[in-house]
Enzyme design. Structure first.
Site, short mmCIF file in Angstrom:
data_model
loop_
_atom_site.label_atom_id
_atom_site.label_comp_id
_atom_site.label_asym_id
_atom_site.label_seq_id
_atom_site.Cartn_x
_atom_site.Cartn_y
_atom_site.Cartn_z
CG HIS A 1 6.69 -13.47 -4.66
ND1 HIS A 1 7.61 -13.90 -3.73
CD2 HIS A 1 6.38 -12.24 -3.75
CE1 HIS A 1 9.01 -13.19 -3.44
NE2 HIS A 1 8.18 -12.55 -3.33
CG ASN B 210 7.58 -3.56 0.79
OD1 ASN B 210 7.02 -3.41 1.22
ND2 ASN B 210 8.71 -3.40 -0.46
CG ASP C 214 4.57 -9.14 -4.35
OD1 ASP C 214 5.18 -9.95 -5.05
OD2 ASP C 214 4.94 -7.73 -4.36
CG LEU D 189 -1.82 -1.15 1.15
CD1 LEU D 189 -2.69 -1.07 2.78
CD2 LEU D 189 -2.90 -0.89 -0.13
#
Lengths: 309, 429
Positions: free
Chosen positions: B233, B95, B306, B64
């Site tokens: 992922h 992150n 992702d 986000l």
């Protein structure tokens, strides 16, 4: 042909066409007044994001021989750090009205990325590890003329020696030589080859030296040692360097080529002046003719080469 | 009853099965399921003929960007994109800048999500302080503040001892550690998958081994410590095989895959467009097929987007300088239905109740659609074919690789805690 960005993109027909055109350009260069008005009114901008005196000068001379106007945009590292993006640089220059960009960049793929930001022709003067098609052109032209192989390179044994992995020259040469029918062998340690290779590989120069028609030496850079790609330059030279001893075992007719600049004592451990088959200076001379051919092919619609400027 | 929504004519698909029933929602909950429900008292009537009514989707993996990179996305714009994609809950990756490694940052993210009111935003925490890979984050403190999933995503934890300690410490807490599996020393400078294409394109490559090695390492650490792990992922055939074996051994390993890894390959980098640059990279058709097979047989539990927005000027750089990542929230359903040859119910499972369980939100999301359950629902047309129009995306960024590609399956309405967040394809706020 709208752009000249890679040998693969240009294809075999385009490649041969440019080589034939280079013959005419070589003739122009031999005239007392080596200049034709073919590209008068056209503007060619050299945008070099990487330093390169010889390629830039070669393109500039080629453009001037065809009476084109030239601009040089040398992007130093500091101006890039000021935040002007690649897109802004290209769009700004395009807005000034250039007909062709000659681009050299340290990142592979830039000549394809810029297509969305300009309608001008794009000529690749070297992108990252990927392609250096005008180098491949001048290399083919040199072999063609020195070995009198106007039709094809069928059966010609060409060995490309050195750091293929990081070499745009190697990639373009492999494509061009095989397109013209040559048998290409790469001579390098595994660490200096790309992950996937689809031409034969020899693990030492001794394996090919007595049986080669063209020996193409790539530059071996100092940095490769810090990356653990070779233990030392000395070890590189002992397995892959053209030493006087190896030079003695070369066939008499064999050409020795190098894209320059040379690392004397590393990939070539003998003075080229002592090598009868060395055509390294011819390569540079031929660079003008092939670059004229590219510029004329892309920009010279309908003009002829007969009249002098 | 307040804020009544009547959903008529749709097919309800949830973890209990599939049935043709109308649904009534009121006061934040599902209140009635029956054939031929009357809609006369409803504040909103949704004609769901030809559509599926399922639990709202849960994304285990969304960036986000707020705090720190608000020019690419904010919690509000990302929530809106999530809602349009059918999501009622997203796990926000840590992150950010500052990193989500303290209660104050996590609380900020949670609160921003609440204010936006478009999606249930659950912040994840980082495993290590600043995602530096050196010191553990205050895992228990963050868990007390409601964080369930922890990851250093963007990076994997490189130090095997630190990862062992993290798993041992986490085993006592009701949390799950999630890994971005990438041995950094093997991928330095890499721009795309290492293979035949990167050799031709003259680009440094990311070998599959860099992912497989860390997947293997973490599976063995799980075997040693007994703590659960979630693999983010998953993109390699080898990695899928490793997870399959681990599950066969009964280890608490779960995995997710992105929509782009179920349909895009490394060939697409031929034009050097940074839209196709992503970590882990697009790989070969064999890897794509292995990921699809992994989703089909349950080896891979969830589809996770992702979602990685980047401001356009950052993507308009030479390929090696452009940041990796693609948008995903608004196209996840469309890509999944177009490319997965699986029963629809299984795809819905991978989008909703399976990720809900992994995210620790199964008390509110992915619930069975039954009276008394919280109304976190999505209504979508599973057959509608459409194409992305970048200008209409709710995301602040535009870096989607799916322009000009036929997608199948369109979200029509999304309901969050009984309130419509998306109505007829458009966000309500």
């Amino acid at each position: 042909m709208k752009h000249f960005r890679s040998i693969e993109e240009t294809g075999a027909d385009g490649l041969v066409r440019l080589l034939d055109l280079a013959d005419h350009m070589a003739e122009v260069n031999r005239r007392p007044n080596p200049k034709v008005p073919a590209l008068r009114g056209k503007t060619v901008c050299n945008v070099f994001f990487e330093d390169s005196t010889r390629t830039r000068l070669s393109f500039e001379m080629a453009a001037k021989r065809l009476s084109a106007d030239t601009m040089n945009f040398a992007v130093s590292q500091s101006s890039l750090n000021k935040g002007e993006s690649l897109r802004d640089t290209i769009e700004t220059i395009a807005a000034m009205g250039v007909d062709a960009f000659v681009i050299r960049h340290g990142s592979s793929g830039v000549p394809w990325q810029v297509e969305q930001w300009t309608n001008a022709a794009v000529i690749n003067a070297g992108d990252g590890w990927h392609a250096h098609p005008t180098q491949a052109l001048l290399d083919c032209y040199t072999i063609r003329t020195a070995l009198d192989r106007q039709q094809s390179f069928d059966g010609l044994k060409i060995a490309i020696v050195g750091d293929v992995k990081h070499s745009r020259v190697a990639r373009s040469d492999i494509a061009a030589f095989t397109m013209l029918g040559a048998d290409v062998t790469l001579v390098a340690p595994r660490t200096l080859l790309p992950p996937f290779v689809d031409v034969p590989v020899a693990i030492g120069l001794d394996d090919v030296i007595e049986n080669v028609d063209v020996l193409y030496l790539l530059r071996m850079q100092n940095e490769r040692m810090t990356e653990s790609l070779v233990p030392s330059l000395r070890e590189y030279t002992s397995r892959f360097g053209l030493t006087p001893e190896r030079a003695r075992r070369l066939p008499e007719h064999a050409l020795i080529m190098h894209p320059g600049p040379m690392n004397r004592g590393v990939e070539i451990a003998i003075d080229p002046a002592e090598l009868p088959g060395a055509v390294i200076t011819q390569q540079v001379t031929n660079g003008i003719a092939v670059r004229m051919a590219v510029l004329f092919e892309l920009l010279g619609s309908g003009s002829n080469l007969e009249e002098n400027a | 009853m307040s804020n009544q929504i009547a959903i008529t004519g749709g097919t309800v698909i949830d973890q209990t099965g599939e049935r043709r029933l109308d649904v009534r929602v009121a006061d934040g909950s599902v209140v009635e399921l029956a054939a031929g429900l009357s809609s006369s008292d409803a504040d909103h009537v949704i004609d769901a003929s030809g559509c599926v009514v399922s639990p709202g989707f849960v994304d285990l993996h969304t960036h986000l960007r707020e705090p720190g990179k608000e020019e690419a996305e904010t919690i509000e714009t990302g929530s809106r994109a999530a809602a349009r994609g059918g999501y009622t809950c997203v796990v926000a990756m840590p992150n950010t800048d500052p990193t989500q490694d303290s209660v104050s940052v996590v609380e900020f993210v949670r609160r921003q999500g609440e204010l936006a009111g478009l999606c249930d935003v659950r912040p994840s925490g980082s495993i290590t302080i600043g995602r530096q890979g050196e010191q553990l984050s205050p895992l228990a403190e963050l868990a007390d503040a409601g964080v369930h999933l922890f990851t250093d995503d963007g990076d994997g934890v490189q130090d095997p001892l630190l990862m062992r300690r993290a798993l041992e410490y986490a085993a006592d807490l009701d949390i799950v550690l999630a890994q971005h599996c990438e041995v950094k020393r093997l991928t330095e400078g890499a721009v795309m998958h290492e293979g035949d294409c990167c050799s031709r394109f003259g680009l440094p490559g990311w070998p599959s081994l860099a992912e497989e090695l860390m997947v293997h390492r973490d599976i063995e650490l799980v075997r040693l410590t007994g703590a659960p792990i979630h693999i983010l992922h998953l993109s390699t055939a080898g990695g899928v095989d490793l997870v399959r074996s681990a599950k066969a051994d009964g280890l608490p390993v779960t995995a997710e895959a992105t929509p782009h890894h179920i349909c895009l390959t490394d060939e697409l980098l031929a034009g050097y467009s940074s839209l196709y640059k992503v970590n882990p990279p697009l790989r070969t058709m064999a890897d794509v097929e292995a990921v699809r097979a992994g989703l089909a047989d349950g080896t891979i539990d969830a589809i996770a987007t992702d979602h990685a927005p980047h401001a356009p000027d950052t993507k308009e750089q030479p390929l090696d300088q452009a940041p990796p990542g693609m948008l995903g929230l608004e196209t996840a359903l469309g890509v999944s239905l177009a490319h997965l040859d699986m029963p629809l119910a299984d795809i819905v499972a991978a989008l909703s109740w399976k990720p809900a369980a992994i995210a620790g939100v199964a008390d509110a999301h992915g619930r069975p659609i039954e009276p008394g359950e919280p109304a976190n629902l999505v209504v979508f047309d599973p057959n509608e074919e459409w194409q992305v129009q970048p200008a209409l995306l709710a995301s602040k960024s535009r870096n989607t690789p799916f322009v000009g590609i036929d997608l199948k399956g369109k979200v029509k309405h999304t309901i969050l805690n009984g309130t419509m967040t998306v109505k007829a394809g458009e966000a309500t706020r």
